[in-house]
Design an enzyme around this catalytic site. Structure first.
Site, PDB file in Angstrom:
ATOM      1  N   THR A 103      32.640  59.706  45.427  1.00 21.99           N
ATOM      2  CA  THR A 103      32.469  61.145  45.618  1.00 21.99           C
ATOM      3  C   THR A 103      33.633  61.671  46.464  1.00 21.99           C
ATOM      4  O   THR A 103      34.176  60.964  47.308  1.00 21.99           O
ATOM      5  CB  THR A 103      31.132  61.476  46.307  1.00 21.99           C
ATOM      6  OG1 THR A 103      31.154  61.015  47.669  1.00 21.99           O
ATOM      7  CG2 THR A 103      29.958  60.849  45.581  1.00 21.99           C
ATOM      8  N   ALA A 142      36.658  62.497  45.346  1.00 24.75           N
ATOM      9  CA  ALA A 142      37.785  61.652  44.953  1.00 24.75           C
ATOM     10  C   ALA A 142      39.065  62.422  44.656  1.00 24.75           C
ATOM     11  O   ALA A 142      40.093  61.811  44.376  1.00 24.75           O
ATOM     12  CB  ALA A 142      37.397  60.827  43.718  1.00 24.75           C
ATOM     13  N   SER A 143      39.033  63.759  44.705  1.00 23.32           N
ATOM     14  CA  SER A 143      40.194  64.525  44.239  1.00 23.32           C
ATOM     15  C   SER A 143      41.171  64.903  45.346  1.00 23.32           C
ATOM     16  O   SER A 143      42.205  65.523  45.070  1.00 23.32           O
ATOM     17  CB  SER A 143      39.728  65.793  43.513  1.00 23.32           C
ATOM     18  OG  SER A 143      38.996  66.630  44.392  1.00 23.32           O
ATOM     19  N   SER A 144      40.874  64.528  46.595  1.00 21.11           N
ATOM     20  CA  SER A 144      41.797  64.869  47.684  1.00 21.11           C
ATOM     21  C   SER A 144      41.555  63.941  48.876  1.00 21.11           C
ATOM     22  O   SER A 144      40.570  63.202  48.920  1.00 21.11           O
ATOM     23  CB  SER A 144      41.612  66.334  48.126  1.00 21.11           C
ATOM     24  OG  SER A 144      40.306  66.534  48.649  1.00 21.11           O
ATOM     25  N   GLY A 159      39.542  60.137  49.753  1.00 20.22           N
ATOM     26  CA  GLY A 159      39.021  59.727  48.449  1.00 20.22           C
ATOM     27  C   GLY A 159      40.121  59.535  47.434  1.00 20.22           C
ATOM     28  O   GLY A 159      40.113  58.565  46.651  1.00 20.22           O
ATOM     29  N   TYR A 216      28.632  68.293  62.471  1.00 21.46           N
ATOM     30  CA  TYR A 216      29.401  67.206  61.858  1.00 21.46           C
ATOM     31  C   TYR A 216      29.061  65.877  62.516  1.00 21.46           C
ATOM     32  O   TYR A 216      28.744  64.883  61.836  1.00 21.46           O
ATOM     33  CB  TYR A 216      30.901  67.492  61.969  1.00 21.46           C
ATOM     34  CG  TYR A 216      31.774  66.424  61.367  1.00 21.46           C
ATOM     35  CD1 TYR A 216      32.007  66.386  59.991  1.00 21.46           C
ATOM     36  CD2 TYR A 216      32.357  65.441  62.166  1.00 21.46           C
ATOM     37  CE1 TYR A 216      32.813  65.411  59.428  1.00 21.46           C
ATOM     38  CE2 TYR A 216      33.160  64.454  61.608  1.00 21.46           C
ATOM     39  CZ  TYR A 216      33.382  64.438  60.250  1.00 21.46           C
ATOM     40  OH  TYR A 216      34.169  63.462  59.694  1.00 21.46           O
TER      41      TYR A 216
END
EC number: 1.1.1.270
Length: 334
Positions: free
Chosen positions: A8, A10-12, A15, A193
């Site tokens: 999850t 994974a695009s930046s 990840g 957080y």
């Protein structure tokens, strides 16, 4: 048969770095990128296949801050695969971080300066919001959406004869003092957080207690202090220009300043190669980088009470029952 790895976020950031590093280790994998932004995910897939043409890379649209999206994405995963070997629970947010300049200047001239740089404790204020599911955004994105994903994918993960691994991206800023069983979503505090990451550590322990006998093992890691899009958005660029040389210098004394996503992914890659039965569920595995740029992994004992972890797990199961009723109503409106 290719091992299947679902990641999850994974695009930046970390990840994305993890995807490249895993394929560099073993390009005979099937990577499944679980991302909310399909256009970014497609670009990542194309780049990964260009550099690793023998790999398999697929995409599932999934936003872990939306329970409907998680359930739909999990259904697609179950249609694609018969089992998952690794599930990297990496997506997360730090909401609208604002830099506390007064705390920074107090800390930089105190004995706590190194602690401040390695944890960012007290430096950031966060404005959490409520999602369409009626949950706190940080709690849902960083923890609960992933919990629902695990529950949905249990048939693919639980195989006693061939263990699967859950690997969570946690944080050194996961503080016991910022978490309460009476307020698991941290609706009343200033550190959502930190609370969500401590909740991650608790859930990790509970999952091992409840699922190891079914062939599912869980681990948590910390990437260290990494510069990502989230981090760079906290301060104006010129301030980062001034701070980065100081961070490189401090790294000679504090190796948790990994700085780059590539370095921060070190423990994620290390865990990929470990036998899950040999790992300690009460240990957080931390990415580290020496002042000369050598990456390695250290173990940090977590401040976790196992009874509290089990109680937290039971609270999550009760919350799951309530939200599933909402999901079903949304899917089948009257």
């Amino acid at each position: 048969m290719r091992k299947v790895v679902l990641i999850t976020g994974a695009s930046s950031g970390i990840g994305l770095a993890l995807c490249g590093r895993l394929l560099a280790e073993d390009d005979d994998l099937h990577l499944c990128l679980a991302c909310r932004n399909l256009s970014k995910a497609r670009a990542v897939r194309d780049a990964l296949l260009a550099s690793h043409p023998s790999a398999e890379v697929s995409i599932v649209q999934m936003d872990v801050s939306s329970l409907q999206s998680v359930v739909r994405g999990a259904e697609e995963v179950k249609q694609k695969f018969q089992r998952l070997d690794y599930l990297y629970l990496n997506a997360g947010i730090l909401p609208n971080p604002q830099f506390n300049l007064k705390a920074f200047f107090r800390g930089i001239f105190s004995r706590k300066v190194i602690h401040m740089f390695t944890t960012a404790e007290g430096l950031l204020t966060q404005n959490d919001t409520v999602t369409a599911d009626g949950l706190q955004e940080v709690f849902e994105t960083n923890l609960f959406g992933h919990f629902i994903l695990i529950r949905e994918l249990e048939p693919l993960l639980c195989h006693a004869d061939n263990p699967s691994q859950l690997i969570w991206t946690s944080s050194r800023n996961a503080k016991r003092t910022n978490f309460s069983l009476e307020d698991i979503q941290h609706t009343k505090g200033p550190e959502p957080y930190s609370s969500s990451k401590y909740a991650t550590d608790l859930l990790n322990v509970a999952l091992n207690r409840n699922f190891n006998q079914k062939g599912l093992y869980s681990s948590v890691m910390c990437p260290g202090v990494v510069m990502t899009n989230i981090t760079y958005g906290i301060l104006p660029p010129f301030i980062w220009t001034l701070l980065l040389p100081m961070m490189w210098l401090i790294r000679f004394f504090v190796n948790s300043l990994t700085v780059t996503p590539y370095n921060g992914a070190e423990a994620l890659v290390w865990l990929f190669h470990q036998k899950p039965e040999s790992l300690n569920p009460l240990t957080k595995y931390v990415s580290a980088t020496t002042g000369f740029g050598t990456n390695y992994v250290t173990g940090q004992k977590m401040d976790i009470d196992e009874d509290t972890a089990e109680k937290f797990y039971e609270v999550l199961l009760e919350l799951e029952k309530r939200v599933r009723i909402t999901i079903q109503k949304s899917d089948h409106p009257s």
